[in-house]
Enzyme design. Structure first.
Site, PDB file in Angstrom:
ATOM      1  N   ARG A  87       0.816  -1.206   0.000  1.00 33.74           N
ATOM      2  CA  ARG A  87       0.000   0.000   0.000  1.00 33.74           C
ATOM      3  C   ARG A  87       0.856   1.264   0.000  1.00 33.74           C
ATOM      4  NH1 ARG A  87      -4.713  -2.761   2.545  1.00 33.74           N
ATOM      5  NH2 ARG A  87      -6.510  -1.372   2.582  1.00 33.74           N
ATOM      6  N   ARG A 126     -22.058  -3.547   2.455  1.00 32.48           N
ATOM      7  CA  ARG A 126     -21.371  -4.642   3.161  1.00 32.48           C
ATOM      8  C   ARG A 126     -21.666  -4.549   4.661  1.00 32.48           C
ATOM      9  NH1 ARG A 126     -15.072  -5.243   2.032  1.00 32.48           N
ATOM     10  NH2 ARG A 126     -14.739  -3.517   3.428  1.00 32.48           N
ATOM     11  N   ARG A 138     -17.358  -4.661  10.332  1.00 29.09           N
ATOM     12  CA  ARG A 138     -15.987  -4.154  10.438  1.00 29.09           C
ATOM     13  C   ARG A 138     -15.984  -2.763  11.062  1.00 29.09           C
ATOM     14  NH1 ARG A 138     -12.388  -5.201   5.084  1.00 29.09           N
ATOM     15  NH2 ARG A 138     -11.530  -3.237   5.819  1.00 29.09           N
ATOM     16  N   ARG A 149      -9.794   6.130   4.719  1.00 30.01           N
ATOM     17  CA  ARG A 149      -9.235   5.030   3.922  1.00 30.01           C
ATOM     18  C   ARG A 149      -9.055   5.445   2.464  1.00 30.01           C
ATOM     19  NH1 ARG A 149     -13.530   0.661   5.369  1.00 30.01           N
ATOM     20  NH2 ARG A 149     -12.418  -0.787   4.005  1.00 30.01           N
TER      21      ARG A 149
HETATM   22  P1  AMP Z   1      -8.259  -4.087   4.088  1.00 26.89           P
HETATM   23  O1  AMP Z   1      -8.926  -5.290   4.642  1.00 26.89           O
HETATM   24  O2  AMP Z   1      -7.235  -4.409   3.027  1.00 26.89           O
HETATM   25  O3  AMP Z   1      -9.237  -3.038   3.633  1.00 26.89           O
HETATM   26  O4  AMP Z   1      -7.426  -3.441   5.286  1.00 26.89           O
HETATM   27  C1  AMP Z   1      -8.061  -2.966   6.453  1.00 26.89           C
HETATM   28  C2  AMP Z   1      -7.119  -2.026   7.220  1.00 26.89           C
HETATM   29  O5  AMP Z   1      -5.951  -2.743   7.627  1.00 26.89           O
HETATM   30  C3  AMP Z   1      -6.601  -0.841   6.422  1.00 26.89           C
HETATM   31  O6  AMP Z   1      -7.499   0.251   6.406  1.00 26.89           O
HETATM   32  C4  AMP Z   1      -5.330  -0.511   7.214  1.00 26.89           C
HETATM   33  O7  AMP Z   1      -5.622   0.117   8.439  1.00 26.89           O
HETATM   34  C5  AMP Z   1      -4.799  -1.896   7.535  1.00 26.89           C
HETATM   35  N1  AMP Z   1      -3.937  -2.429   6.451  1.00 26.89           N
HETATM   36  C6  AMP Z   1      -4.172  -3.524   5.670  1.00 26.89           C
HETATM   37  N2  AMP Z   1      -3.174  -3.736   4.818  1.00 26.89           N
HETATM   38  C7  AMP Z   1      -2.269  -2.753   5.044  1.00 26.89           C
HETATM   39  C8  AMP Z   1      -1.024  -2.404   4.441  1.00 26.89           C
HETATM   40  N3  AMP Z   1      -0.506  -3.126   3.432  1.00 26.89           N
HETATM   41  N4  AMP Z   1      -0.362  -1.324   4.935  1.00 26.89           N
HETATM   42  C9  AMP Z   1      -0.864  -0.598   5.953  1.00 26.89           C
HETATM   43  N5  AMP Z   1      -2.045  -0.853   6.537  1.00 26.89           N
HETATM   44  C10 AMP Z   1      -2.745  -1.920   6.094  1.00 26.89           C
END
Ligand code: AMP
Length: 192
Positions: A87, A126, A138, A149
């Site tokens: 990311r 969702r 979530r 986000r």
């Molecule tokens: P996601 O399920 O991919 O939407 O991730 C949920 C949350 O986890 C994100 O909003 C971040 O807070 C954290 N997160 C997930 N992957 C990463 C990453 N590669 N780098 C930093 N934070 C992450």
């Protein structure tokens, strides 16, 4: 084949990754899932990141790179799908290093393009569906966190689009269609 699914929250990365797992025997590595698991199992790291995640901010590169390092196992032959990782540019560089340490490469990066309005409605749906089914919602599937986000995505993650384009690895596809349409777009992007 090792691939990245790149796209904003709500773009459908997780859903598409799961289909690639069941149909192609690939291994999904979702840092979001790993972080949520750490949170529910109550590890120190999980407690540390819970607030950051609920606000919709990114956790530090060190933490997510460490999680990926633990899960990368060169003996998995079907290839890896990186979902929600990298990311940041720092994470992207770390991924290149980790893969080359295994004697592997990144083969493709598929960007799922979805308008902001659709992202918001998908995430709100969702959350509503989970609530209606009595499943946990979530902590970051709410309007305030989603705004953060999206901002994190445009500020820190979207530069990866140019980066992978320059490396000749990027294919951008329309992520606004049905699940099957997007799946077909990904299949076409993954053809040699
Ligand atoms: P996601 O399920 O991919 O939407 O991730 C949920 C949350 O986890 C994100 O909003 C971040 O807070 C954290 N997160 C997930 N992957 C990463 C990453 N590669 N780098 C930093 N934070 C992450």
């Amino acid at each position: 084949m090792n691939i990245i699914l790149l796209g904003p929250p709500g773009a459908g990365k997780g859903t598409q990754a799961q289909m690639l797992v069941s149909e192609r025997g690939m291994v999904q590595l979702s840092t979001g899932d790993m972080l949520r698991e750490a949170k529910t199992s109550g590890t120190e790291m999980g407690k540390m990141v819970a607030d950051v995640m609920a606000r919709g901010e990114l956790v530090t590169d060190d933490i997510v790179i460490g999680l990926i390092r633990e899960k990368l196992d060169g003996s998995k032959s079907g290839g890896f799908i990186f979902d929600g990782f990298p990311r940041t540019l720092g994470q992207a560089d770390a991924l290149t290093t980790l893969l080359s340490e295994m004697g592997a490469d990144l083969d493709k990066v598929v960007e799922l393009r979805v308008d902001d309005d659709m992202l918001v409605s998908r995430i709100v749906n969702r959350a509503n569906e989970a609530a209606a089914e009595g499943k946990p919602v979530r902590a970051d599937d709410n309007e305030d966190s989603l705004r953060v986000r999206l901002m994190s995505y445009y500020k820190l993650t979207s530069p990866l689009i140019g980066y992978y384009h320059a490396k000749g690895l990027l294919t951008s596809i329309d992520g606004m269609g049905t699940m099957d349409e997007v799946k077909a777009g990904i299949a076409a992007a993954l053809e040699p």
